[in-house]
Design a protein around this motif. Structure first.
Motif, short mmCIF file in Angstrom:
data_model
loop_
_atom_site.label_atom_id
_atom_site.label_comp_id
_atom_site.label_asym_id
_atom_site.label_seq_id
_atom_site.Cartn_x
_atom_site.Cartn_y
_atom_site.Cartn_z
N ASP A 44 -0.10 6.07 -6.42
CA ASP A 44 1.23 5.02 -5.97
C ASP A 44 0.89 3.77 -5.72
O ASP A 44 -0.31 3.81 -6.17
CB ASP A 44 1.78 6.78 -4.56
N SER A 45 1.77 3.83 -4.78
CA SER A 45 1.64 2.77 -4.71
C SER A 45 0.62 1.45 -3.78
O SER A 45 0.28 0.04 -3.67
CB SER A 45 3.15 1.61 -3.23
N ILE A 46 -0.02 2.23 -3.38
CA ILE A 46 -1.46 2.73 -2.63
C ILE A 46 -2.45 1.38 -3.43
O ILE A 46 -2.96 0.90 -3.29
CB ILE A 46 -2.40 2.64 -1.67
N ASN B 24 2.46 -5.03 -2.16
CA ASN B 24 2.64 -5.26 -0.57
C ASN B 24 1.01 -6.03 -0.39
O ASN B 24 0.68 -6.45 0.86
CB ASN B 24 3.15 -4.69 0.48
N PRO C 51 3.77 2.58 -8.00
CA PRO C 51 5.03 2.59 -6.37
C PRO C 51 5.81 3.59 -6.31
O PRO C 51 6.21 3.98 -7.34
CB PRO C 51 5.29 1.16 -6.06
N GLN D 134 3.09 9.66 -1.22
CA GLN D 134 5.58 9.66 -1.35
C GLN D 134 5.13 11.25 -1.20
O GLN D 134 6.73 11.19 -1.18
CB GLN D 134 4.79 9.14 -2.59
N GLN E 228 -7.04 -2.62 2.14
CA GLN E 228 -7.95 -2.14 1.21
C GLN E 228 -9.35 -2.66 0.12
O GLN E 228 -10.20 -1.69 0.19
CB GLN E 228 -6.95 -3.08 -0.74
N SER F 265 -0.05 -4.22 6.01
CA SER F 265 0.53 -5.24 5.45
C SER F 265 1.86 -6.16 6.51
O SER F 265 2.27 -4.88 6.96
CB SER F 265 1.35 -5.15 3.99
N SER G 149 -6.07 -3.95 -5.66
CA SER G 149 -6.32 -2.59 -5.47
C SER G 149 -8.31 -1.77 -5.35
O SER G 149 -8.61 -2.49 -5.86
CB SER G 149 -6.02 -1.85 -7.31
N HIS H 181 2.46 0.22 4.16
CA HIS H 181 1.59 -0.27 3.00
C HIS H 181 0.17 -1.83 3.30
O HIS H 181 -0.35 -2.11 4.25
CB HIS H 181 1.35 -1.27 1.83
#
Length: 271
Positions: free
Chosen positions: A34-36, A41, A86, A115, A253, A241, A53, A247
């Protein structure tokens, strides 16, 4: 369970590529999730920043799995694919897995489930059984292709509430953005019903992580689970963030990359 190694040994393993490493490190890798994993952000206002990432990023500020593999002598340069999206849930994982297989990925990272739990209400959370079926469906795509899989546990979203609930900006962003309201609604409330709700959401995340562990075990020796390292990591608000207080930022990260990478995984598992 990840075998822990000392920082000195870790440096030696990553910077001195042995013959075993040269034989077993992959030529193509892919990030699923997912977004991670998409780095959302991590470098700007509501945008995916794949360069940062923890998995497939190429920014030295993060030192991702991709860069660590390069340091081990892998021929992976330029073949760091990111299929994470995301907002993706476990239901999207099989589709991402198919893309990874089509691209010839020999190493795949999976971080999925935040999510599935971070929705508008408790009732909207993905049932545990459905979550497991979704993960198994993705692994059924990856297994025949011989992909090596690293599974990261889902972060503890209750810790996010704990470190952010007293920050006014965090509460504003959580409310305006309707972020993870199953956990983050009424963040200042100490009412029993809200405390019980937060505990139940955390338990659901823990249930998801157990299913990830079991699914990885069923996959076979070519799958490595992080042993709950991401879930247990005591992250701070400084690693989140400031665009959404949800995030991981670049520092977050970087921490994810450090606590999840297992150099030995590429020396003790045959391709």
């Amino acid at each position: 369970m990840i075998k822990k190694i000392t920082p000195v040994l870790a440096t030696a393993v990553l910077l001195v590529p042995t013959a075993a490493h040269a034989r077993t490190t992959p030529a193509v890798m892919a990030a699923l999730g997912d977004s991670i994993s998409a780095g959302f952000n991590a470098c700007g206002w509501y945008v995916a920043c794949t360069s940062r990432s923890w998995s497939a990023g190429d920014s030295s500020s993060v030192n991702s799995h991709y860069l660590r593999l390069l340091a081990m002598g892998s021929a992976i340069k330029g073949h760091n694919l990111n299929f994470a999206v995301p907002g993706a849930t476990s239901a999207d994982l099989a589709g991402q897995a198919r893309k990874a297989v089509e691209a010839g990925a020999g190493y795949v990272t999976v971080l999925i489930g935040a999510q599935d739990a971070c929705v508008g209400t408790e009732k909207e959370m993905t049932p545990v059984g459905a979550f497991r079926r979704n993960v198994d469906a993705a692994f059924d795509v990856l297994r025949p292709a011989g992909a090596r899989v690293y599974v990261a546990s889902i972060p503890d979203v209750k810790r996010l509430w704990q470190v952010g609930k007293d920050n006014g900006w965090a509460r504003v962003f959580w409310g305006i953005g309707h972020i993870c309201q199953s956990m983050l609604a009424n963040p200042k409330s100490t009412a029993k019903k809200d405390e019980a709700r937060r505990d139940r959401v955390r338990e659901r995340v823990m249930d998801y992580n157990e299913q990830l562990r079991q699914a990885c075990e069923s996959y076979g020796p070519a799958c490595r689970y992080d042993g709950g390292a991401v879930f247990s990591y005591p992250f701070t608000l400084k690693q989140v963030s400031a665009w959404d207080y949800f995030h991981p930022n670049a520092d977050g990260q970087k921490a994810l990359a450090k606590i999840t990478f297992d150099a030995k995984f590429f020396a003790d598992v045959e391709p």
